[in-house]
Design a protein around this motif. Structure first.
Motif, mmCIF file in Angstrom:
data_model
loop_
_atom_site.group_PDB
_atom_site.id
_atom_site.type_symbol
_atom_site.label_atom_id
_atom_site.label_comp_id
_atom_site.label_asym_id
_atom_site.label_seq_id
_atom_site.Cartn_x
_atom_site.Cartn_y
_atom_site.Cartn_z
ATOM 1 N N HIS A 42 25.269 2.720 6.242
ATOM 2 C CA HIS A 42 25.218 3.923 7.068
ATOM 3 C C HIS A 42 23.848 4.038 7.723
ATOM 4 O O HIS A 42 22.816 3.961 7.055
ATOM 5 C CB HIS A 42 25.479 5.160 6.212
ATOM 6 C CG HIS A 42 25.295 6.448 6.957
ATOM 7 N ND1 HIS A 42 26.151 6.859 7.958
ATOM 8 C CD2 HIS A 42 24.332 7.408 6.868
ATOM 9 C CE1 HIS A 42 25.747 8.013 8.440
ATOM 10 N NE2 HIS A 42 24.642 8.365 7.802
ATOM 11 N N HIS A 43 23.820 4.183 9.024
ATOM 12 C CA HIS A 43 22.572 4.309 9.764
ATOM 13 C C HIS A 43 22.436 5.726 10.303
ATOM 14 O O HIS A 43 23.408 6.317 10.794
ATOM 15 C CB HIS A 43 22.526 3.312 10.927
ATOM 16 C CG HIS A 43 22.553 1.872 10.492
ATOM 17 N ND1 HIS A 43 21.686 1.370 9.553
ATOM 18 C CD2 HIS A 43 23.351 0.837 10.873
ATOM 19 C CE1 HIS A 43 21.925 0.082 9.367
ATOM 20 N NE2 HIS A 43 22.946 -0.269 10.146
ATOM 21 N N VAL A 44 21.229 6.249 10.232
ATOM 22 C CA VAL A 44 20.953 7.573 10.776
ATOM 23 C C VAL A 44 20.831 7.456 12.292
ATOM 24 O O VAL A 44 20.050 6.636 12.796
ATOM 25 C CB VAL A 44 19.653 8.141 10.168
ATOM 26 C CG1 VAL A 44 19.319 9.488 10.804
ATOM 27 C CG2 VAL A 44 19.788 8.280 8.666
ATOM 28 N N ASN A 45 21.578 8.250 12.996
ATOM 29 C CA ASN A 45 21.493 8.278 14.457
ATOM 30 C C ASN A 45 20.347 9.218 14.844
ATOM 31 O O ASN A 45 20.458 10.437 14.728
ATOM 32 C CB ASN A 45 22.817 8.761 15.060
ATOM 33 C CG ASN A 45 22.849 8.611 16.566
ATOM 34 O OD1 ASN A 45 21.923 9.008 17.267
ATOM 35 N ND2 ASN A 45 23.930 8.035 17.070
ATOM 36 N N LEU A 46 19.241 8.650 15.285
ATOM 37 C CA LEU A 46 18.054 9.447 15.580
ATOM 38 C C LEU A 46 18.280 10.412 16.746
ATOM 39 O O LEU A 46 17.759 11.522 16.745
ATOM 40 C CB LEU A 46 16.866 8.531 15.880
ATOM 41 C CG LEU A 46 16.384 7.660 14.706
ATOM 42 C CD1 LEU A 46 15.279 6.721 15.155
ATOM 43 C CD2 LEU A 46 15.902 8.538 13.560
ATOM 44 N N THR A 47 19.050 9.984 17.720
ATOM 45 C CA THR A 47 19.316 10.857 18.862
ATOM 46 C C THR A 47 20.062 12.109 18.414
ATOM 47 O O THR A 47 19.722 13.227 18.804
ATOM 48 C CB THR A 47 20.120 10.104 19.933
ATOM 49 O OG1 THR A 47 19.382 8.962 20.365
ATOM 50 C CG2 THR A 47 20.392 11.011 21.126
ATOM 51 N N GLU A 48 21.104 11.930 17.595
ATOM 52 C CA GLU A 48 21.857 13.081 17.106
ATOM 53 C C GLU A 48 20.991 13.962 16.217
ATOM 54 O O GLU A 48 21.051 15.198 16.293
ATOM 55 C CB GLU A 48 23.091 12.606 16.344
ATOM 56 C CG GLU A 48 24.135 11.929 17.210
ATOM 57 C CD GLU A 48 25.351 11.510 16.409
ATOM 58 O OE1 GLU A 48 25.361 11.755 15.177
ATOM 59 O OE2 GLU A 48 26.291 10.944 17.005
ATOM 60 N N GLU A 70 15.104 3.535 21.319
ATOM 61 C CA GLU A 70 15.744 2.280 20.907
ATOM 62 C C GLU A 70 14.835 1.491 19.972
ATOM 63 O O GLU A 70 15.316 0.839 19.036
ATOM 64 C CB GLU A 70 16.093 1.457 22.145
ATOM 65 C CG GLU A 70 17.086 2.135 23.078
ATOM 66 C CD GLU A 70 17.320 1.343 24.349
ATOM 67 O OE1 GLU A 70 16.765 0.222 24.457
ATOM 68 O OE2 GLU A 70 18.047 1.824 25.235
ATOM 69 N N GLN A 73 15.106 3.277 16.621
ATOM 70 C CA GLN A 73 16.432 3.085 16.021
ATOM 71 C C GLN A 73 16.600 1.668 15.492
ATOM 72 O O GLN A 73 17.165 1.448 14.407
ATOM 73 C CB GLN A 73 17.519 3.380 17.060
ATOM 74 C CG GLN A 73 18.924 3.468 16.477
ATOM 75 C CD GLN A 73 19.109 4.691 15.594
ATOM 76 O OE1 GLN A 73 19.048 5.822 16.043
ATOM 77 N NE2 GLN A 73 19.334 4.461 14.304
ATOM 78 N N SER A 74 16.108 0.682 16.224
ATOM 79 C CA SER A 74 16.188 -0.701 15.769
ATOM 80 C C SER A 74 15.363 -0.911 14.508
ATOM 81 O O SER A 74 15.784 -1.627 13.591
ATOM 82 C CB SER A 74 15.701 -1.644 16.884
ATOM 83 O OG SER A 74 15.683 -2.987 16.439
ATOM 84 N N ASN A 77 17.407 0.529 11.632
ATOM 85 C CA ASN A 77 18.673 -0.147 11.307
ATOM 86 C C ASN A 77 18.499 -1.581 10.830
ATOM 87 O O ASN A 77 19.274 -2.048 9.981
ATOM 88 C CB ASN A 77 19.595 -0.150 12.519
ATOM 89 C CG ASN A 77 20.027 1.244 12.936
ATOM 90 O OD1 ASN A 77 19.726 2.223 12.264
ATOM 91 N ND2 ASN A 77 20.721 1.336 14.053
#
Length: 254
Positions: A42-48, A70, A73-74, A77
């Motif tokens: 499970h990755h945290v969506n930083l934008t959300e 990006e 986020q990279s 992840n």
């Protein structure tokens, strides 16, 4: 003859059956079931995350327009190091007047945003040890470092231009940590070393001590002074004619 044919048929049938029994292949062994594939991490969506917290709309807009989101986020992840991000609220950007951010180039703005993150996950408790290791490099590179101090559990961040603190933890689960800060972090590598002086604090109000205030005796004396003056004037007016009469009588006798 018929009996002999029947006997031969029985013997042939028995031999064929025995041969088939010997040449039959054994049953296939039972194989264990194939395990189900492991679920994707499970990755945290930083934008959300940044869109619903804060409000951090200004910082998020900068991250999206510059593509820095990006990079963060990279890092979250695809690496074991994780990421730690310091996010100013919208009010912090509104209060940033000197120096203005509107004069920055696109590359400078990108470096400013990268200056707000560390390429490693740090929980709040780890900043106590981090404060003893000297300046810590950010995503922007070696010249863009942050200095941390831990004062009774409060994490403070220092640059030549900015002194602020971590005011709250927005999200902190390995490999992603997002902390709210009260001011925009300004790097020396962009704004230089000529820091304008901080405005002097407003002077404290002067409070008069009891000895400096007028005493009750003085008030009474001031209040009674006009009355005494009026009384003296009245006595002078009454005695003046008497003095004139007395002076005239003395002159007659002489």
């Amino acid at each position: 003859m018929a009996k002999m044919q029947v006997s031969i048929f029985i013997v042939v049938t028995f031999l064929v059956a025995s041969t088939n029994a010997k040449t039959a292949s054994p049953p296939a062994p039972m194989l264990p079931p194939t395990p189900a594939p492991a679920p994707a991490p499970h990755h945290v969506n930083l934008t959300e995350l940044l869109s619903v917290a804060g409000p951090f709309h200004t910082f998020l807009d900068y991250l999206l327009s510059s593509g820095v989101i990006e990079t963060f986020q990279s890092q979250a992840n695809n690496t074991e190091e994780g990421v730690t991000i310091f996010v100013p609220k919208d009010d912090a950007f509104k209060a940033q007047k000197n120096p203005p951010l509107s004069n920055l180039t696109k590359d400078q703005l990108k470096q400013l945003l990268l200056f707000h993150a560390l390429p490693h996950y740090y929980s709040l408790s780890e900043f106590k040890n981090l404060s003893q290791s000297g300046p810590v490099s950010t995503f922007a590179g070696g010249q863009y470092a942050l200095k941390f101090t831990d004062v009774s559990g409060t994490v403070r961040i220092d640059t030549l231009w900015t002194r602020t603190k971590v005011s709250s933890s927005v999200f902190s689960t390995d490999p992603v940590a997002v902390y709210q800060v009260n001011r925009v972090l300004l790097p020396e590598a962009i704004f230089g070393t000529d820091v304008p002086p901080m405005p002097a604090p407003a002077p404290a109000p002067v409070v008069s001590s009891p000895s400096d205030s007028p005493s009750a005796d003085s008030d009474e004396a001031n209040a009674s002074s006009p009355k005494s003056s009026h009384k003296s004037s009245a006595q002078t007016l009454v005695l003046a004619p008497i003095a004139m009469v007395v002076s005239g009588l003395v002159a007659l006798f002489l």
